[in-house]
Write an enzyme that holds these catalytic residues in place. Structure first.
Site, PDB file in Angstrom:
ATOM      1  N   HIS A 172       0.821  -1.229   0.000  1.00 27.48           N
ATOM      2  CA  HIS A 172       0.000   0.000   0.000  1.00 27.48           C
ATOM      3  C   HIS A 172       0.848   1.269   0.000  1.00 27.48           C
ATOM      4  CE1 HIS A 172      -3.634  -2.296   0.445  1.00 27.48           C
ATOM      5  NE2 HIS A 172      -3.240  -2.832   1.587  1.00 27.48           N
ATOM      6  N   ASP A 208      -2.321 -10.541  -2.225  1.00 27.68           N
ATOM      7  CA  ASP A 208      -2.903 -10.079  -0.956  1.00 27.68           C
ATOM      8  C   ASP A 208      -4.405  -9.838  -1.152  1.00 27.68           C
ATOM      9  OD1 ASP A 208      -1.880  -8.636   1.805  1.00 27.68           O
ATOM     10  OD2 ASP A 208      -3.625  -7.594   0.980  1.00 27.68           O
ATOM     11  N   HIS A 210      -6.038  -7.316  -0.340  1.00 28.75           N
ATOM     12  CA  HIS A 210      -6.287  -5.919  -0.690  1.00 28.75           C
ATOM     13  C   HIS A 210      -5.553  -5.529  -1.971  1.00 28.75           C
ATOM     14  CE1 HIS A 210      -6.539  -6.160   3.814  1.00 28.75           C
ATOM     15  NE2 HIS A 210      -7.644  -5.473   3.597  1.00 28.75           N
ATOM     16  N   ASP A 297      -4.334 -12.759   3.895  1.00 27.83           N
ATOM     17  CA  ASP A 297      -5.625 -12.258   4.383  1.00 27.83           C
ATOM     18  C   ASP A 297      -6.785 -12.686   3.475  1.00 27.83           C
ATOM     19  OD1 ASP A 297      -4.285 -10.568   2.623  1.00 27.83           O
ATOM     20  OD2 ASP A 297      -4.494  -8.768   3.860  1.00 27.83           O
TER      21      ASP A 297
HETATM   22  N1  Q9C Z   1     -12.425  -2.716   8.123  1.00 28.79           N
HETATM   23  C1  Q9C Z   1      -2.296  -5.195   4.304  1.00 28.79           C
HETATM   24  O1  Q9C Z   1      -2.922  -6.240   4.291  1.00 28.79           O
HETATM   25  N2  Q9C Z   1      -7.836  -1.800   7.358  1.00 28.79           N
HETATM   26  N3  Q9C Z   1      -2.835  -4.037   4.680  1.00 28.79           N
HETATM   27  C2  Q9C Z   1      -8.948  -2.385   6.741  1.00 28.79           C
HETATM   28  C3  Q9C Z   1     -11.180  -3.148   7.526  1.00 28.79           C
HETATM   29  C4  Q9C Z   1      -6.603  -1.621   6.651  1.00 28.79           C
HETATM   30  C5  Q9C Z   1      -4.227  -3.996   5.031  1.00 28.79           C
HETATM   31  C6  Q9C Z   1     -10.207  -2.036   7.500  1.00 28.79           C
HETATM   32  C7  Q9C Z   1      -6.126  -2.807   5.927  1.00 28.79           C
HETATM   33  C8  Q9C Z   1      -4.702  -2.674   5.472  1.00 28.79           C
HETATM   34  C9  Q9C Z   1      -0.866  -5.197   3.957  1.00 28.79           C
HETATM   35 ZN    ZN Z   2      -3.957  -7.111   2.796  1.00 30.57          ZN
END
Ligand code: Q9C
Ligand code: ZN
Length: 358
Positions: A172, A208, A210, A297
């Site tokens: 990110h 990932d 995300h 995740d």
């Molecule tokens: N309600 C990585 O997996 N929060 N970053 C999400 C969910 C942030 C994830 C909120 C997620 C960042 C590297």
């Molecule tokens: Zn992630």
């Protein structure tokens, strides 16, 4: 040993990750215990240690140049001193911004001076409220980049695959902003380093949960670093503002970005189908080395995800990726079910060994 078998995969790990432990984050208006915690890396390390064929090695320091090749010098300078400035301003808790300069803030006006106060600067360089900074964040982030670069060097030296146990994660983090638990973009730093070391075109496969907004942005105009991401549809999932199929790269990188958003509940078979589509697209766009942003995740029991992958699914995915014949620099990104995280990473790496052998 069968040709192509991954023998004694190198696992790069730096214990200093544990110093990055700001404690909590702000999610949708609530202060919650941090999800990206030292126990994650400890769990992965324990699971990989249990398999004697993994050779666990410390990182080599690579200095500032590979970071500066990817990130804005202002971001790097701020990250190095952010905690010091926060404490000096009298803030008792971890550094978490609360005010952000959206692109529309200065619409029709000249951009204002760069903020120099602690809170303003935090909002300038960090794009969300979940990526807290504490005393040990910068040393840990730097070490994670060195972990990634050390894994890349093993692959440059001929290894069919190497694994960097990066913590904090990276995908990110954009050229000039941190966020999403990420401060330095480990995968981007590695891809740029590999290009500079003569590896030709270097692919990035981001699995990932995300979308890797930072990686996509960094290589948006680059045909020599094609970016492929499978992720939860940003209509419902963080980071909300990118990862849609219409984003395909720009300028000289037009057509070299590919996003495959996935519905909630996607299971192993559906995921593997989407992966095949993506891998067909990536094939022929790189010259033999692929950097894998390995987030876990996507796991069915992940506390912040809603996909449906299983431990056996990770074995199959690792095998499928390795069966492409690409040499793999595998870098840890997310994955927050700490109890099963180690076995899931181990299964992915086991699968990669099998896929390369078969
Ligand atoms: N309600 C990585 O997996 N929060 N970053 C999400 C969910 C942030 C994830 C909120 C997620 C960042 C590297
Ligand atoms: Zn992630």
């Amino acid at each position: 040993m069968a040709p192509g078998t991954i023998d004694a995969m190198q696992v790069v790990h730096a214990p200093i990750h544990a110093d990055h432990d700001p404690g909590h984050e702000v999610q949708a208006g609530r202060i919650v215990p941090a999800l990206e915690i030292p126990a994650r890396a400890d769990a992965i390390l324990a699971a990989l240690r249990a398999e004697p064929r993994h050779r666990i090695v410390p990182p080599t320091p690579f200095g500032d140049a590979p970071l500066a090749a990817v990130h804005d010098p202002g971001l790097l300078a701020w990250l190095a001193r952010a905690w010091e400035g926060w404490v000096a301003a009298g803030h008792p808790g971890p550094l978490i911004p609360d005010t952000f300069p959206l692109t529309r803030y200065h619409a029709r006006m000249p951009e204002a001076e760069r903020p120099d106060g602690a809170i303003g600067a935090a909002g300038y360089w960090v794009f969300d409220t979940m990526s807290a900074i504490g005393a040990g964040t910068w040393p840990a982030a730097r070490a994670a980049a060195d972990v990634a670069l050390t894994a890349a060097e093993a692959v440059l030296a001929g290894a069919p695959a190497a694994y960097g146990l990066c913590r904090p994660p990276g995908h990110h983090a954009a050229r000039a902003m941190a966020g999403g638990y990420c401060y330095l973009n480990n995968a981007a730093i590695v891809a740029e380093h590999l290009v500079a070391r003569g590896a030709g075109r270097v692919g990035i496969l981001d699995v990932d949960y995300h979308h890797g907004n930072g990686t996509q942005q960094i290589f948006w105009e680059r045909a020599d670093v094609p970016y492929l991401s499978l992720h939860a549809d940003p209509h419902r999932a963080y980071p909300y503002f990118s990862g849609f199929p219409g984003e395909t790269g720009g300028g000289t990188g037009a057509g070299a970005t590919r996003n495959i958003p996935l519905p909630a509940g996607t299971d192993d078979d559906a995921y593997l189908d989407a992966l095949d589509t993506g891998l067909d697209w990536l094939a022929g766009r790189h010259d033999g080395i692929v950097v894998v942003s390995l987030g876990i995740d996507t796991y069915r029991a992940d506390p912040i995800g809603d996909l449906g992958l299983t431990t056996d699914g990770y074995r199959r995915i690792g095998a499928r990726v390795a069966a492409t014949g690409a040499r793999l620099v595998i870098l840890q990104e997310g994955g927050y079910h700490v109890g099963d995280l180690g076995r899931n990473v181990a299964a992915w790496l086991d699968g990669a060994e099998l896929g390369a052998a078969g």
